[in-house]
Design an enzyme around this catalytic site. Structure first.
Site, PDB file in Angstrom:
ATOM      1  N   LEU A   1       0.810  -1.224   0.000  1.00 44.99           N
ATOM      2  CA  LEU A   1       0.000   0.000   0.000  1.00 44.99           C
ATOM      3  C   LEU A   1       0.839   1.268   0.000  1.00 44.99           C
ATOM      4  O   LEU A   1       1.861   1.350   0.680  1.00 44.99           O
ATOM      5  CB  LEU A   1      -0.913  -0.023   1.232  1.00 44.99           C
ATOM      6  CG  LEU A   1      -1.793   1.196   1.483  1.00 44.99           C
ATOM      7  CD1 LEU A   1      -3.183   0.770   1.942  1.00 44.99           C
ATOM      8  CD2 LEU A   1      -1.175   2.140   2.518  1.00 44.99           C
ATOM      9  N   LEU A   2       0.406   2.215  -0.770  1.00 47.10           N
ATOM     10  CA  LEU A   2       0.969   3.576  -0.771  1.00 47.10           C
ATOM     11  C   LEU A   2      -0.101   4.496  -0.210  1.00 47.10           C
ATOM     12  O   LEU A   2      -1.271   4.364  -0.568  1.00 47.10           O
ATOM     13  CB  LEU A   2       1.336   3.963  -2.204  1.00 47.10           C
ATOM     14  CG  LEU A   2       1.602   5.421  -2.593  1.00 47.10           C
ATOM     15  CD1 LEU A   2       2.434   5.471  -3.869  1.00 47.10           C
ATOM     16  CD2 LEU A   2       0.338   6.265  -2.785  1.00 47.10           C
TER      17      LEU A   2
ATOM     18  N   ASP B   1       0.319   8.666   1.798  1.00 41.64           N
ATOM     19  CA  ASP B   1       0.762  10.060   1.580  1.00 41.64           C
ATOM     20  C   ASP B   1       2.100  10.194   0.839  1.00 41.64           C
ATOM     21  O   ASP B   1       3.039   9.437   1.115  1.00 41.64           O
ATOM     22  CB  ASP B   1       0.990  10.768   2.923  1.00 41.64           C
ATOM     23  CG  ASP B   1      -0.145  10.609   3.886  1.00 41.64           C
ATOM     24  OD1 ASP B   1      -1.169  10.022   3.528  1.00 41.64           O
ATOM     25  OD2 ASP B   1       0.022  11.066   5.025  1.00 41.64           O
TER      26      ASP B   1
ATOM     27  N   ASP C   1       2.956  14.477  11.383  1.00 45.19           N
ATOM     28  CA  ASP C   1       3.192  15.043  10.054  1.00 45.19           C
ATOM     29  C   ASP C   1       3.960  16.366  10.096  1.00 45.19           C
ATOM     30  O   ASP C   1       3.463  17.415   9.655  1.00 45.19           O
ATOM     31  CB  ASP C   1       1.863  15.220   9.284  1.00 45.19           C
ATOM     32  CG  ASP C   1       1.003  13.964   9.315  1.00 45.19           C
ATOM     33  OD1 ASP C   1       1.585  12.877   9.480  1.00 45.19           O
ATOM     34  OD2 ASP C   1      -0.223  14.061   9.186  1.00 45.19           O
TER      35      ASP C   1
HETATM   36  C1  FRU Z   1      -2.608  10.767   6.442  1.00 41.21           C
HETATM   37  C2  FRU Z   1      -1.914  10.009   7.544  1.00 41.21           C
HETATM   38  C3  FRU Z   1      -0.930  10.878   8.298  1.00 41.21           C
HETATM   39  C4  FRU Z   1       0.017   9.861   8.871  1.00 41.21           C
HETATM   40  C5  FRU Z   1       0.102   8.853   7.758  1.00 41.21           C
HETATM   41  C6  FRU Z   1       0.300   7.434   8.207  1.00 41.21           C
HETATM   42  O1  FRU Z   1      -3.100   9.933   5.447  1.00 41.21           O
HETATM   43  O2  FRU Z   1      -2.864   9.446   8.441  1.00 41.21           O
HETATM   44  O3  FRU Z   1      -1.522  11.721   9.257  1.00 41.21           O
HETATM   45  O4  FRU Z   1       1.263  10.412   9.170  1.00 41.21           O
HETATM   46  O5  FRU Z   1      -1.124   8.947   7.044  1.00 41.21           O
HETATM   47  O6  FRU Z   1       0.509   6.606   7.110  1.00 41.21           O
END
Ligand code: FRU
Length: 477
Positions: free
Chosen positions: A32-33, A35, A154
């Protein structure tokens, strides 16, 4: 943890045989990909990472996977970069951003830690990526902030050239369960980080319960706060509760206040599948930035889940500010992917990988992509010149998914429709309306009997096959 690349080699071999593998969009090497992360230009190359779960189409243990490009069009797989192999990131190397310096790139990310009782703590972590591609984990910068809930993640690194300080902004949730951004600052890249406070965003104190992936960009002299508010519905967004959008306004780093120009939260993408956008500054032109997003949504599922892979990114889009909103245009260089011109007089077969450009001469317009031979079904794009709205409807396709989030998206076009550029890849469609005024991104999964193109309306139409631009090589280490 991945013991070795061999563990997923057969998964990769099986994945690349899928009929839905993209030809010019970055997609998961296996599994899975989600962000895009750490999008940055450094010494002649663009680096882009993505959140990656190697083993299947599940949001399991996340890595940062590295891809490299010299032109933002063709991309090469460069392998796993950040691995969740320490105490601080034992349950995932979550999203973050990059800072280029003269001799290396620094990557800031969230170490998602969980203890044996499954209690989550977020650590802001740092990696030094040298020019040979070696990633070295440095001492983590700071741990969770007790004044907020466990949802803190993030980090976006920002170097403020005016006062020389570095800032990290982080998406968070207050104890009252409202979404917000918290800010840390330092005089140095890798130490002395201290908590400065919560970003004040007048008018947006109660807007969703968590803000993911925040970023502050400056484009054409306008400050833009980009973030993903969660668990709210917005007009025109169906049942979707996760949004990727922005406010235009002014950022004051002294008072930690982002004052929006008005009360309008703009969504970045009017389509179905877009989230967690990440921007890179343009090295040659301070007025521009390039944006790329995950062509997917949290808590959603996709038809390739049953093939054990999922997720791709959008095309990179050049950002500008026009008429008080962000304009997103496909990069000029994407024209280089154009191959054979399609003679629409002699065929109604729609190639699975192509680009269409339509210049409207006015009036209603209806386009069906991947319709059935009798003209039914397909992805329906229609412009109603009386209502002055454009609607994208994916309910007519055989493979329907995320139905509960709504299968129709509508966007007003007060000035009418004059131009469309549509990028079609094996399992996605991106529609750029009126020179970047609006964009719709959607995943689609056509089946064999869905192959026709129908266009009704007064327009000149040009269409090209597009060449492959991403590589499918198995690079993990
Ligand atoms: C957004 C998110 C981010 C987190 C990441 C985990 O899609 O939930 O907040 O860092 O994906 O994969």
């Amino acid at each position: 943890m991945l013991k070795s690349a061999e563990e997923i080699r057969s998964l990769h071999e099986h994945t690349v045989t899928s009929d839905y593998r993209q030809h010019y969009h970055i997609q998961s090497v296996t599994g899975l990909l989600n962000d895009p992360n750490g999008f940055v230009y450094h010494k002649g190359a663009w680096h882009l990472f993505y959140q990656w779960c190697p083993w299947g189409a599940v949001h399991g243990l996340k890595y940062w996977y590295h891809t490299i490009s010299e032109d933002l069009v063709t991309w090469k797989n460069a392998g796993a970069c950040i691995r969740p192999d320490t105490f601080y990131d034992n349950k995932g190397a979550y999203s973050g951003s990059a800072l280029p310096t003269d001799d290396c790139v620094y990557l800031y990310y969230t170490g998602n830690h969980r203890d044996e009782d499954w209690k989550r703590s977020s650590y802001t972590c740092l990696v030094k990526l040298d020019d040979d591609g070696n990633a070295q984990k440095l001492e983590h910068l700071f741990g969770p902030n007790d004044n907020y809930t466990e949802h803190q993640r993030d980090p976006k690194i920002i170097h403020n050239k005016e006062n020389g300080r570095y800032y990290i902004i982080i998406g968070a949730q207050t104890k009252e369960k409202t979404g917000c951004v918290i800010i840390y600052s330092s005089d140095s890249i890798d130490k002395n980080w201290k908590f400065e406070g919560q970003l004040k965003v007048p008018g947006f104190e109660n807007f969703g319960d968590m803000w993911e992936c925040p970023s502050i960009e400056t484009i054409n002299g306008h400050d833009v706060l980009i973030f993903c508010p969660q668990h709210i519905t917005l007009p025109g967004r169906g049942g979707s509760v996760h949004h990727s959008g922005y406010l235009l306004g002014h950022m004051d780093w002294n008072t930690l206040t982002f004052t929006p120009d008005n009360t309008r939260f703009h969504v970045l993408d009017f389509g179905f599948d877009s989230y967690a956008a990440e921007c890179a500054a343009n090295p040659d032109n301070k007025n521009k930035a390039t944006l790329i997003a995950w062509m997917g949504l949290p808590d959603a599922s996709y038809p390739t889940d049953e093939e054990d892979w999922s997720g791709c990114l959008t095309l990179p889009r050049e950002l500008r500010v026009r008429d008080n909103r962000l304009i997103q245009q496909p990069l000029d260089d994407l024209r280089r992917l154009r191959g054979k011109k399609i003679d629409l007089e002699s065929t109604d077969e729609l190639p699975r990988v192509c680009e269409a450009e339509l210049i409207s001469r006015g009036g209603d317009m209806n386009i069906k992509l991947f319709a059935k031979a009798d003209g039914s079904g397909g992805l329906d794009i229609s412009y109603d010149d009386t209502a002055k709205t454009i609607t994208v409807d994916r309910s007519g396709l055989n493979k329907r998914f995320n139905i509960e989030l709504g299968e129709q998206r509508v966007r007003p076009l007060p000035k009418g429709l004059f131009h469309l550029r549509i990028f079609i890849d094996k399992s996605s469609v991106e529609i750029f309306v009126n020179d970047g005024d609006a964009v719709f991104s959607t995943r689609i999964f056509p089946t064999e009997d869905e192959s026709k193109l129908f266009i009704k309306g007064d327009a000149s139409v040009h269409m090209w096959e597009l060449n492959r631009a991403i590589d499918e090589s198995f690079v993990v280490d």
